[in-house]
Design an enzyme around this catalytic site. Sequence first.
Site, PDB file in Angstrom:
ATOM      1  N   HIS A   1      -0.336   4.487  -0.112  1.00  0.00           N
ATOM      2  CA  HIS A   1      -0.941   5.679   0.345  1.00  0.00           C
ATOM      3  C   HIS A   1      -0.091   6.247   1.731  1.00  0.00           C
ATOM      4  CE1 HIS A   1      -3.918   3.740  -2.157  1.00  0.00           C
ATOM      5  NE2 HIS A   1      -4.167   4.901  -2.484  1.00  0.00           N
TER       6      HIS A   1
ATOM      7  N   SER B   1      -2.520  -7.428   5.668  1.00  0.00           N
ATOM      8  CA  SER B   1      -1.186  -7.226   6.252  1.00  0.00           C
ATOM      9  C   SER B   1      -1.317  -6.728   7.651  1.00  0.00           C
ATOM     10  CB  SER B   1      -0.474  -6.212   5.254  1.00  0.00           C
ATOM     11  OG  SER B   1      -0.334  -6.716   4.038  1.00  0.00           O
TER      12      SER B   1
ATOM     13  N   ASP C   1       0.854  -0.953  -0.013  1.00  0.00           N
ATOM     14  CA  ASP C   1      -0.065   0.222   0.014  1.00  0.00           C
ATOM     15  C   ASP C   1       0.965   1.178  -0.113  1.00  0.00           C
ATOM     16  OD1 ASP C   1      -2.015   2.023   0.573  1.00  0.00           O
ATOM     17  OD2 ASP C   1      -3.222   0.601   1.496  1.00  0.00           O
TER      18      ASP C   1
END
Lengths: 457, 210
Positions: B95, B149, B93
Site C-alpha cells: 500500500h 516490520s 505491504d
Amino acid sequence: MINFLEVYERAIKGPIMSEKDFDMKVFIPKLKNVVKTYGIQYDRETPVPSDDEATDHLYKAAVDFLSQVGVYCQNTNRVIQFTEEEILEAVREAPGKCFAGEGKEAGVFGMRKPDERKVPWFHVGSGIVTTSEEMATNKIENYASIAEVNSISIPALDSIRGVPVMAGSPAELYAAIRGVKIGREALRRAGRPGLPIMNLISTAAAAVTTIAASAPQFGLRPTDGWLCGAISEMKIDFGTMNKVAYLLNWGANIGAETSPILGGYCGGPAGTAVVSTAYILMGLLVQKGSYQLSFPIHFKYGCCTTRDVLWTVSASCQAASRNIPMPVIWLGYMAGGPNTKMYFYEAAAYLLCAVASGAPSVQTPHPAKAVKIDAFTPMECQFGVEMAKAAAQIHRPQANEMVIRLLEKYESQIEMAPSGSRYQDCYDVVSGKPGEDYVRLYDEVKAELVRMGIPLT
Amino acid sequence: MAIMEGDEDKAKEYAHEVLRSQMDPLKAVEQGLSKGMIVLGERFEKGEIFLPDLLIAADAFNSAVEILKPAMEAQKKQVAKAGKVLIGTVNGDVHGIGKNIVAVVLEANGFEVVDIGVDKPSLKFVEEAEKVKADVIGLSSLMTTTMPSQKEVIDILKEMNLRQKYLVIIGGGPVTKEWADKIGADGYAGSAFQAVEVIKKLLGQKGIAD
C-alpha cells in the site's frame, strides 16, 4: 471475453512507463477529463441520488475511463490495456451471478436493481484480527447462527502459538491454515458447514500463503470465495495475478476486491465514483471475478460514512447495478466502534444508501475503521442483517431523507469518533453472549431508528 | 499563483523571470514558491483540495526550483530544509497512497523527502537512511500483519547501534500511538499533517530543525 493468459500477455507487452508517470500523466489527467466530459457532479444535499440518466452516464464514463487508462502492472511497469469493445463484450458476457456454498447452504448470489424490494445477499462477519482462537470460533459460530446469513467472512489471526504473524512469513502460513480450519469447524458447530466463506484467505498477505492454505485438505471448497485485490488506484501485481491464475485453474470463486480512495489520486467524489465503477469492470476483465468486494473509503478519516463517500457508494452502486452484471458486496468501514450509538447511526446510513441503490449484497459494516484488533462482535452482524432487510423496503428518495437525518447525528463526530469496545469487553468470551449494557444500547438505538420510520422488526 | 494553480508552465516562466530580473533566487523560492505550497497544504488538510491538486502543484514547484538551482548554487545559497526524511512502506505491504500523501505534505512543508517505495525489507530502510544521511525514518504499514516490520526496523537500528542516530516515526491505518510506544518508536502520526507536526517537534527537541 479475453482470457486470463491474454491479460497476462498484455501485462508483459503493454506500454511501459514508470508508476509515477502512470499516476501523474495518465490516471490523474484522464480522470479529470472524463469527469468533465461526462459532467459527473457531486451533490452534497443528495447522498442517495435517484437520477437514472445521470447514473447511466456515470457507467459510460467508467467504460471510457478504463479504455483510456488501463490497469498498471507494478511488476512489469506496463499498462494492461483494453478497448472499449472488449470492455463492453465482458459486460455482455458476464453471468451476473455467483454460485456459492454447499448442500443446503448452496445459493445463487445474483443481482439487484435500485429500489428493488428483493433482499440482498447477506454477507456477515469480518476479517478484522481476532487475538484468540476461542474468540474466533465463538464469533464465527455466532455469525452463522443468524438464520438469514448467506455467506460469511472469518477473522484473521495475529499470532500462532504466541509467535506474531508477519506478512509472507512461515508464521503467516501456519496462521492462515489454522484460521481456515477454525472457520470451517466453527461453521460445523453452528450446524451449517456448507456456508460459504467468502473472504479467503483472511490471514494472508502473500500469494504463497493464500495458495497454500487453500489446499482442500484444510477444508476449503471452490464454492467458497477468495479475495484478489487490486492496488489503489487501477493497479495490479503478480501476487494478485498468481492467486487469480491458481483459482481459475481450480474453478474457484474469485472476489475482485477494490477500494478507491476519495481524496487520493481519484480526487473528489465525482472522480472516485468513476473509478469505483471502473473497478467493477476491471474485476470482470482482470481478476476474472465471479463477485466483487467494493469499499470506497475516505483518505483522511479512513471510513465510508462521510457524506461524500456515501454519495460515491450510492452513485457507483447504482451505475453498476443497472449496467454491469457483476454481483457486488458493498462493504462500509464505520468510524465508530462496537457498543457505541455512533456505530449504529453510521451503519444504518451506509446500509440505507447501498441497499436502496441496488447493492446485490452488503457486508456487516465494520466498526472502528476495521483497524482496531478484536473490535468486532456478532451484535454488529445481527444489526447489519436486520437493517439491510429494512432498507430493502425503502426507495431512494426516502432513503436519502433518512440518510441526511442520520448524518446530522454523527457527521460532526467523525474526526474524533469513539472506537468502542473490544469483543472481550462487551461479550462473555466463554458463552459467546453479549453483555447487558450492549444489549440495552442495541435496543435503544433500534427503537430510535424505528421512530425515524425505518421498518426494523 | 503559478503553484496555487498547479501550472507548471507558469511556474517555469516565473523562475525564468526571476533570473532575467536578477531577483534573489533563494528569496523567490522561500517567499514565493514555498509559500504557495504551504497554502495548498493547508487547503488539502481542510479538504478543500485533493491529492492530485497537491501533486500537480508539487511538480510545478520542483520544475521552478530546478531552474533556479544553478543560480542559487552560484551564489552559494540553498533552500533551508526542515530536515531529511526517509520514508517507505514496510516489508510485505504494497500500500503506497498514504505514504505518498505524507511524502508530498512533508515536501510542501520544507522537508527533503527520500521515498524508497513500498514493500521494502527492514534492513533496506536502515541502509538507505545511512546512505542519504536522513534525520528521520518514516515507516508506513496498512496491515496488522505488516506492523511487526515497523518493530523490526527499530530492532535492527538497535542491533547496529544506530538507534540514537535517527528519529523513527510510524503511521498507517491500523497503527496506533500505543503500538508506537510499545515498539519504541519516537513518534506516531495519524495523518500527513500530524506527521509534519510530530517531526518538526521532535527535530526541534533534537536541535536539527532550522
